[in-house]
Design a protein around this motif. Structure first.
Motif, PDB file in Angstrom:
ATOM      1  N   UNK A 128       0.808  -1.216   0.000  1.00 46.49           N
ATOM      2  CA  UNK A 128       0.000   0.000   0.000  1.00 46.49           C
ATOM      3  C   UNK A 128       0.846   1.273   0.000  1.00 46.49           C
ATOM      4  N   UNK A 129       2.148   1.120  -0.030  1.00 43.65           N
ATOM      5  CA  UNK A 129       3.061   2.263  -0.089  1.00 43.65           C
ATOM      6  C   UNK A 129       2.772   3.276   1.028  1.00 43.65           C
ATOM      7  N   UNK A 130       2.569   2.704   2.210  1.00 45.27           N
ATOM      8  CA  UNK A 130       2.289   3.557   3.358  1.00 45.27           C
ATOM      9  C   UNK A 130       3.537   3.624   4.232  1.00 45.27           C
ATOM     10  N   UNK A 131       3.814   4.787   4.694  1.00 47.09           N
ATOM     11  CA  UNK A 131       4.959   4.954   5.588  1.00 47.09           C
ATOM     12  C   UNK A 131       4.639   4.360   6.963  1.00 47.09           C
ATOM     13  N   UNK A 132       5.565   3.624   7.554  1.00 45.14           N
ATOM     14  CA  UNK A 132       5.297   3.039   8.873  1.00 45.14           C
ATOM     15  C   UNK A 132       5.260   4.097   9.961  1.00 45.14           C
ATOM     16  N   UNK A 133       4.438   3.824  10.970  1.00 40.61           N
ATOM     17  CA  UNK A 133       4.390   4.718  12.133  1.00 40.61           C
ATOM     18  C   UNK A 133       5.642   4.524  12.985  1.00 40.61           C
ATOM     19  N   UNK A 134       5.833   5.457  13.898  1.00 38.23           N
ATOM     20  CA  UNK A 134       7.045   5.407  14.730  1.00 38.23           C
ATOM     21  C   UNK A 134       7.083   4.148  15.591  1.00 38.23           C
ATOM     22  N   UNK A 135       5.909   3.751  16.159  1.00 35.76           N
ATOM     23  CA  UNK A 135       5.904   2.558  17.002  1.00 35.76           C
ATOM     24  C   UNK A 135       6.146   1.297  16.185  1.00 35.76           C
ATOM     25  N   UNK A 136       5.705   1.292  14.916  1.00 29.69           N
ATOM     26  CA  UNK A 136       5.951   0.135  14.063  1.00 29.69           C
ATOM     27  C   UNK A 136       7.443  -0.010  13.748  1.00 29.69           C
ATOM     28  N   UNK A 137       8.104   1.081  13.487  1.00 29.38           N
ATOM     29  CA  UNK A 137       9.555   1.049  13.256  1.00 29.38           C
ATOM     30  C   UNK A 137      10.280   0.577  14.508  1.00 29.38           C
ATOM     31  N   UNK A 138       9.811   1.075  15.665  1.00 25.46           N
ATOM     32  CA  UNK A 138      10.447   0.705  16.925  1.00 25.46           C
ATOM     33  C   UNK A 138      10.319  -0.793  17.174  1.00 25.46           C
ATOM     34  N   UNK A 139       9.102  -1.343  16.978  1.00 27.52           N
ATOM     35  CA  UNK A 139       8.903  -2.767  17.193  1.00 27.52           C
ATOM     36  C   UNK A 139       9.725  -3.592  16.205  1.00 27.52           C
ATOM     37  N   UNK A 140       9.826  -3.125  14.965  1.00 29.07           N
ATOM     38  CA  UNK A 140      10.606  -3.839  13.947  1.00 29.07           C
ATOM     39  C   UNK A 140      12.084  -3.918  14.357  1.00 29.07           C
ATOM     40  N   UNK A 141      12.639  -2.790  14.771  1.00 29.89           N
ATOM     41  CA  UNK A 141      14.052  -2.750  15.164  1.00 29.89           C
ATOM     42  C   UNK A 141      14.297  -3.591  16.408  1.00 29.89           C
ATOM     43  N   UNK A 142      13.387  -3.465  17.386  1.00 32.10           N
ATOM     44  CA  UNK A 142      13.554  -4.243  18.618  1.00 32.10           C
ATOM     45  C   UNK A 142      13.479  -5.741  18.342  1.00 32.10           C
ATOM     46  N   UNK A 143      12.553  -6.143  17.487  1.00 30.53           N
ATOM     47  CA  UNK A 143      12.424  -7.567  17.191  1.00 30.53           C
ATOM     48  C   UNK A 143      13.679  -8.110  16.514  1.00 30.53           C
ATOM     49  N   UNK A 144      14.185  -7.365  15.516  1.00 37.24           N
ATOM     50  CA  UNK A 144      15.394  -7.822  14.834  1.00 37.24           C
ATOM     51  C   UNK A 144      16.561  -7.902  15.813  1.00 37.24           C
TER      52      UNK A 144
END
Length: 330
Positions: free
Chosen positions: A83-99
């Motif tokens: 959908x070419x939507x920019x991720x929200x700040x909390x989504x980026x945070x969860x992505x980085x933390x999970x990795x």
């Protein structure tokens, strides 16, 4: 639980191809569960279990692959791209933390596996060295016993011959303990029932000459520390030697029985004979003093047992044996 973890970490890893296939399937399965149970299951938390499983079973590379694959599929990352939507700040945070957490899990588990394998290798090497040391010590002691035995045979003085034979018996006690220690598979522990049976057979062959004297051993299988086993063997050796010396004069025959049983206070060792008994005027010799010294060193007590025929000695040692589920054997 500790043994299970060590067994899992030290086991041979399955093929890498199998790891990738299994991890791929598990990630898809968790993704499907998230779709069914949203919002009960969301974000990346369920995928951490898959990362942990993949890391501990298949190793670090599969764990890192599972982490990245889960990060790309989890929490709607693919939807954001489509959908070419920019991720929200909390989504980026969860992505980085999970990795970060997933990668750290894979690395730590791999390091733990490496440490466990090194410890097991070191333990195996130590076991081999101890086994070799016990074997060499036993051979050296038996060589000493053989030399003393040859010297005893050449002695015309009965007192000197008797002293050398006693020394041979004591050296053999320690040598047999080394052999039992090597064969027990438990470093520092000896199965004392079979140890006493071997000692009883050896003493009978060494001391009875042509006299019809039988040595019986009635002992409950149990494991004790090696120094305790040596003390028990030396005590039994001295008591049996005294029985042969005094209970069966003039070529008489009979039976000497060694009994070893656990008790509430520790271990009870008894040596009984059906001979003529101990002479009333007998003084304590070296063997008797050695029995008292060894018993006292272990905090035990020595007690004479009255019998209608013969003589008996009961030794109580306050040690805690490990008794397997087995009955007394002869």
């Amino acid at each position: 639980m500790e043994k299970l973890i060590v067994a899992v970490l030290s086991r041979k890893r399955p093929p890498a191809v199998a790891g990738y296939i299994v991890s791929f399937g598990l990630v898809l399965a968790v993704l499907g569960l998230e779709q069914l149970f949203t919002p009960a299951l969301h974000r990346y938390l369920p995928f951490l279990l898959v990362v942990f499983f993949a890391s501990i079973i298949f190793g670090r590379p599969i764990g890192l692959f599972t982490t990245l694959f889960s990060a790309l599929l989890g929490d709607g990352v693919i939807g954001l791209v489509l959908h070419r939507r920019s991720p929200a700040a909390d989504e980026v945070l969860f992505f980085v933390l999970f990795v970060a957490v997933g990668a750290a899990t894979a690395v730590v588990i791999d390091a733990l596996r490496s440490a466990v394998c090194k410890l097991l290798d070191a333990e195996a090497e130590t076991s081999l060295l101890l086994d070799e040391l016990a074997h060499r010590t036993r051979n050296d002691l038996m060589m000493i016993a053989s030399v003393l035995g040859l010297q005893a045979m050449r002695q015309s003085d009965p007192h000197a011959r008797q002293a050398l034979e006693s020394a041979v018996a004591r050296v053999r006690v320690i040598a047999e303990a080394q052999e039992r220690l090597r064969k027990s598979g438990k470093h520092g522990e000896v199965e004392v029932a079979s140890y006493l049976r071997a000692l009883g057979h050896g003493l009978a062959e060494l001391l009875r000459d042509v006299r019809p004297i039988r040595v019986r051993v009635l002992a409950t299988p149990m494991f004790v520390d090696a120094p305790v086993a040596v003390s028990i063997g030396l005590i039994a050796n001295e008591l049996v030697t005294n029985a042969f010396k005094y209970a069966f004069p003039d070529g008489q025959g009979g039976t000497v029985q060694i009994t070893l049983q656990p008790s509430a206070e520790g271990v009870v060792l008894s040596v009984e004979d059906d001979g003529v008994g101990v002479p009333p005027a007998k003084k304590d010799g070296l063997g008797t003093r050695l029995v008292q010294l060894l018993t006292s060193h272990l905090g035990g007590t020595v007690q004479s047992m009255p019998r209608e025929r013969g003589h008996g000695v009961r030794v109580l040692l306050p040690v805690k044996p490990v008794v397997p589920p087995a009955s007394a054997t002869e």
